[in-house]
Design an enzyme around this catalytic site. Structure first.
Site, PDB file in Angstrom:
ATOM      1  N   LYS A  65     -22.342 -30.978 -15.752  1.00 14.46           N
ATOM      2  CA  LYS A  65     -23.854 -30.479 -15.649  1.00 14.46           C
ATOM      3  C   LYS A  65     -24.066 -29.721 -16.971  1.00 14.46           C
ATOM      4  CE  LYS A  65     -26.728 -27.663 -12.869  1.00 14.46           C
ATOM      5  NZ  LYS A  65     -27.294 -27.433 -11.414  1.00 14.46           N
ATOM      6  N   GLU A 103     -20.323 -26.821 -15.214  1.00 12.22           N
ATOM      7  CA  GLU A 103     -21.913 -26.447 -16.042  1.00 12.22           C
ATOM      8  C   GLU A 103     -21.556 -25.316 -17.181  1.00 12.22           C
ATOM      9  OE1 GLU A 103     -24.652 -24.629 -13.423  1.00 12.22           O
ATOM     10  OE2 GLU A 103     -26.126 -24.945 -14.828  1.00 12.22           O
TER      11      GLU A 103
HETATM   12  P1  13P Z   1     -32.149 -24.728 -13.493  1.00  8.47           P
HETATM   13  O1  13P Z   1     -32.713 -26.157 -13.078  1.00  8.47           O
HETATM   14  O2  13P Z   1     -33.307 -23.971 -12.895  1.00  8.47           O
HETATM   15  O3  13P Z   1     -31.766 -24.478 -14.957  1.00  8.47           O
HETATM   16  O4  13P Z   1     -31.127 -24.533 -12.531  1.00  8.47           O
HETATM   17  C1  13P Z   1     -29.824 -25.074 -12.396  1.00  8.47           C
HETATM   18  C2  13P Z   1     -28.609 -24.366 -11.953  1.00  8.47           C
HETATM   19  O5  13P Z   1     -28.089 -24.548 -11.087  1.00  8.47           O
HETATM   20  C3  13P Z   1     -28.354 -23.301 -12.827  1.00  8.47           C
HETATM   21  O6  13P Z   1     -27.163 -22.966 -12.617  1.00  8.47           O
END
Ligand code: 13P
Length: 339
Positions: free
Chosen positions: A219, A177
């Site tokens: 992600k 991510e």
């Molecule tokens: P949000 O969908 O609130 O951005 O959170 C996703 C997430 O896993 C942040 O690390």
């Protein structure tokens, strides 16, 4: 490393109409969201909240995997059933956030680097034994007048790649991510440029670290203007900018992409994901789904508000948002579904 198992798991997480539920707010973030609503910021209330989520009837129709935070892996219902076991019984694969948060990057004002590699191999082994099968690590990239710097992008990309390699070695699918955050007044074009640079750098680092691209999930953020920008792109414009960026940067062998919501209003996130499928299903080589936290949970959290008598209605709201996003994954979401 058993790449066949990892590849199968990654595909399972991306199956059909399903998405991931990021219920992995750190204690600090969870407490912050509770404080905004006047909910007591205690372990007992965090447990109640996670109980509400994992036991929401029908969640398993839309959610393939749930990302937990360390505390939740040891918590159980009033009658002693571990939350991890409840998820598994529902056919939801339990995952775990393993980064230890983003801290200021010394020497690079306004930028952050994510911590958590020390001792990670041992923690992953223990998580595997507990039944967790995938993991998540979030890197934070901020847009500002002179940032992000190449050094910040590269440092975070290398850290993500090292984390991903540790995960695969331990038998967990890494969710990678790199989040370009929405803070600031930058344009959608600027977000596209920065995200493109970040994703190229991340996939180069993953390649250099010998990460099995078939056994991971990306992600990313959607391509959006900053929160303080006056630009208001349509869902189709966001979809076009986002899919174009991903087509340029994400190898076709990656099985799936699951978006974070980043603070977008819940219905906007559903509409934008839907537009991506409506307009680009024919050209996308990977599964494209959601891994939202706020855009799935926030309405439910507000309805619950810490009150036992509101649990059922909050669960309904949670599953409803998941159902909207699952419809979006199939290109079948409409604004009329909102109520
Ligand atoms: P949000 O969908 O609130 O951005 O959170 C996703 C997430 O896993 C942040 O690390």
């Amino acid at each position: 490393m058993n790449t066949t198992l990892l590849d199968t798991l990654a595909k399972q997480l991306m199956q059909g109409n399903k998405g991931l539920l990021a219920m992995d707010e750190s204690t600090a973030t969870c407490n912050k969201r509770f404080a905004e609503l006047g909910i007591p910021q205690t372990e007992a209330y965090r447990r109640k909240y996670r109980d509400l989520i994992v036991n929401a009837p029908g969640l398993e129709d839309y959610i393939s995997g749930a990302i937990l935070v360390d505390e939740t892996t040891r918590q159980s219902t009033d009658d002693g059933k571990l939350f991890i076991d409840i998820l598994k019984q529902k056919g939801i694969i339990p995952g775990i956030k393993v980064d230890e948060g983003a801290i200021p990057m010394i020497g690079f004002p306004g930028e952050k680097i994510t911590e958590g590699l020390d001792g990670l191999a041992d923690r992953l082994k223990a998580y595997y034994t507990q039944g967790l099968r995938f993991a998540k690590w979030r890197a934070v990239i901020t847009i500002g007048s002179d940032i992000p710097s190449l050094t910040c992008i590269k440092s975070n990309a290398y850290t993500l790649a090292r984390y991903a390699m540790f995960c695969q070695d331990a038998g967990l699918v890494p969710i990678v991510e790199p989040e370009v955050v929405m803070d600031g007044n930058h344009s959608i074009q600027k977000c596209a440029e920065v995200t493109t640079e970040v994703l190229h750098t991340v996939f180069n680092a993953l390649y250099q670290h010998r990460v099995d691209l078939e056994g991971m999930i990306l992600k990313p953020n959607m391509i959006l203007p900053g929160n303080d920008s006056a630009e208001k792109p349509t869902a189709d414009q966001v979809a076009e900018a986002t899919v174009k960026c991903l087509l340029r940067t994400v190898p076709a062998t990656v099985p799936g992409i699951a978006f974070l919501s980043g603070g977008q209003p819940a219905a906007d996130a559903s509409e934008r994901l839907n537009s991506m499928h409506k307009l680009f299903d024919d050209v996308m080589p990977w599964a494209l789904t959601y891994s939202f936290s706020r855009a799935v949970q926030q309405p439910a959290l507000e309805l619950w508000n810490g009150k036992d008598e509101h649990i059922a209605v909050a669960q309904e709201a949670l599953v409803f948002r998941a159902s909207c996003n699952s419809a979006a994954k199939m290109g079948k979401y409409t604004a009329a579904m909102e109520r």
